[in-house]
Design an enzyme around this catalytic site. Structure first.
Site, PDB file in Angstrom:
ATOM      1  N   ASP A  11     -18.590  57.184 -55.510  1.00 41.43           N
ATOM      2  CA  ASP A  11     -17.912  57.328 -56.795  1.00 41.43           C
ATOM      3  C   ASP A  11     -17.191  56.018 -57.043  1.00 41.43           C
ATOM      4  O   ASP A  11     -16.392  55.578 -56.210  1.00 41.43           O
ATOM      5  CB  ASP A  11     -16.900  58.483 -56.748  1.00 41.43           C
ATOM      6  CG  ASP A  11     -17.590  59.843 -56.595  1.00 41.43           C
ATOM      7  OD1 ASP A  11     -18.677  60.016 -57.158  1.00 41.43           O
ATOM      8  OD2 ASP A  11     -17.039  60.710 -55.900  1.00 41.43           O
ATOM      9  N   ASP A 130     -22.503  69.941 -62.937  1.00 39.54           N
ATOM     10  CA  ASP A 130     -21.270  70.248 -62.205  1.00 39.54           C
ATOM     11  C   ASP A 130     -20.907  71.702 -62.486  1.00 39.54           C
ATOM     12  O   ASP A 130     -20.730  72.094 -63.640  1.00 39.54           O
ATOM     13  CB  ASP A 130     -20.134  69.325 -62.663  1.00 39.54           C
ATOM     14  CG  ASP A 130     -20.419  67.857 -62.360  1.00 39.54           C
ATOM     15  OD1 ASP A 130     -21.204  67.584 -61.420  1.00 39.54           O
ATOM     16  OD2 ASP A 130     -19.883  66.983 -63.065  1.00 39.54           O
TER      17      ASP A 130
END
Lengths: 250, 198
Positions: A11, A130
């Site tokens: 990330d 997600d």
């Protein structure tokens, strides 16, 4: 026989690797290029780079970071973050990405998936989903998990694949960064609903947790904190997988 | 100088970087006049078969590439670039390939499609098998005459490499296949140096 993949996720924000929990409380985890090469040396099968603030800041994933990783890496690279239009997909591929992950924009305009697949082939278009638990089931969220939707991840994954996505990157928001193991129920449900590969993400805790989710049907399993914190390497994970009878690349 | 055929959709930067790691000088090729000066050509591929086939016609590169191949210039086709060396593909039934290799490209029948990840490349004959990275929903059948290696997943076996004369095609991505891929690219770069010197 196709090997199951062990994937490391970077990330990235402002050119640095960050990692948090349930998409928040981000802390610094180093330089992305050095991390990518170290994980490669430790036997990782693929690197995923997600620019976690791109969509929230209404911009595309940082090109310089992608280029720097892509130029040195000799294992596959998937990139996501802020992809709004087909030209964004072209830009990320041109920066050296092998696959491009699309999340928020696909939900707003699902045609983006068909257009991207028609031009680049479905094998390089990844739908990033997600999901979080809601009652007995699950619902999805976009914009780095900040925007909830009523849609459930199984129906949305199925639609995204019908429209042209060639892989599902399925993240459990509840398990993100928590090191409690993958959400096997979620993975099984999505895996049974689509014919494309499913990458399980969120909850990687021990080498055995990867074996568990791969045995549950995931085609690949992704970890971040477990690798960043040095608790296990890809080689440790693969040893656990081999011991469970899973075919991995040596 | 190795020319990388850069038709819009390709992941040309990955190929450029991999060739640079093997010590080769490269340039991108977008029109026929740029083909002539090249000692070797790479046809990369992250794209839809039909899209690239149309681009080959729009840019006029189709006859230029065929002429270069007939002249003996080494060419490496990768993924969809490999598939374009065949006569056609189920992915775009109306589009024409370059027809260097006999046969067509068909949809995979692997347990999951696309066939995505690391799998074994098994050369015909007694060469060692190696792990390579694939990302394909289509491939030529294992029975195509120019196949030199095959790959299997579930009940499906397809051609993962083919060769005819100076043309080599790989269904997998050597630029993303670790040390094995790097060795293949290095040997391609060396073969072009020999051609050039000779």
């Amino acid at each position: 026989m196709l090997a199951k993949r062990i994937i490391a996720c970077l990330d990235v924000r402002d050119g640095r690797v960050v990692k948090g929990r349930q998409f928040a409380a981000l802390r610094d985890a180093g330089d992305p290029v050095r991390r990518a090469l170290r994980y490669r040396d430790e036997g990782i099968d693929e690197i995923v780079v997600l620019d976690v603030s791109a969509t929230l800041e209404s911009r595309l994933a940082n090109r310089r970071t992608i280029e720097a990783i892509a130029a040195t890496l000799d294992v596959p690279l998937t990139v996501g973050g802020g992809v709004r239009a087909i030209d964004d997909v072209a830009r990320l591929l041109d920066a050296g990405a092998d696959k491009v992950a699309i999340n928020s924009a696909a939900l707003e305009r699902p045609e983006l998936l068909s257009e991207a697949a028609a031009r680049f082939g479905s094998q390089c278009i990844v739908i990033s989903v997600d999901a979080r638990r809601a009652g007995d089931g699950y619902t999805i969220a976009t914009h780095s998990a900040s925007r909830p939707h009523q849609l459930d991840p199984v129906a949305w994954s199925r639609e995204a694949v019908e429209r042209g996505a060639g892989e599902v990157l399925l993240t459990s928001i509840d398990r993100d960064g928590g090191r409690e193991g993958f959400d096997l129920t979620l993975v099984r449900a999505v895996r049974d609903a689509v014919g494309v590969p499913v990458v399980a993400s969120g909850g990687a805790s021990t080498p055995q947790s990867f074996a568990d989710v791969l045995l549950a049907g995931a085609d690949a399993a992704l970890g971040a904190s477990i690798f960043h914190d040095g608790d296990a390497t890809a080689r440790d994970v693969k040893a656990a997988c081999s011991a469970s009878g899973i075919v991995v690349r040596p | 100088m190795i020319g990388i055929v850069a038709l819009g959709a390709a992941n040309r930067r990955s190929i450029e970087a991999a060739l640079a790691r093997a010590g080769a000088a490269t340039r991108f090729i977008e029109k026929p006049s740029e083909v002539g000066p090249c000692d070797a050509l790479v046809l990369p591929g992250v794209a839809n078969f039909g899209y690239v086939a149309e681009e080959l016609d729009r840019t006029g590169l189709r006859p230029a590439l065929i002429e270069a191949i007939r002249f003996g210039i080494p060419l490496l086709g990768i993924c969809v670039g490999f598939q374009l060396l065949f006569e056609g593909s189920d992915e775009a039934p109306r589009a024409r390939g370059l027809g260097i290799f006999a046969g067509t490209v068909r949809r995979l029948r692997t347990p999951r499609v696309p066939h995505m990840g690391w799998n074994l490349v098994e050369p015909r004959g007694d060469l060692a098998r190696s792990w390579a990275y694939f990302a394909n929903a289509f491939a030529p059948d294992a029975s195509v005459p120019d196949a030199i290696a095959t790959t299997q997943d579930g009940d499906d076996t397809f051609a993962s490499a083919a060769m005819r004369g100076n043309v080599l095609g790989l269904q997998f991505h050597p630029e993303r296949s670790g040390a094995y891929g790097a060795a293949l690219i290095a040997s391609f770069v060396q073969s072009t140096a020999i051609t050039y010197a000779g």
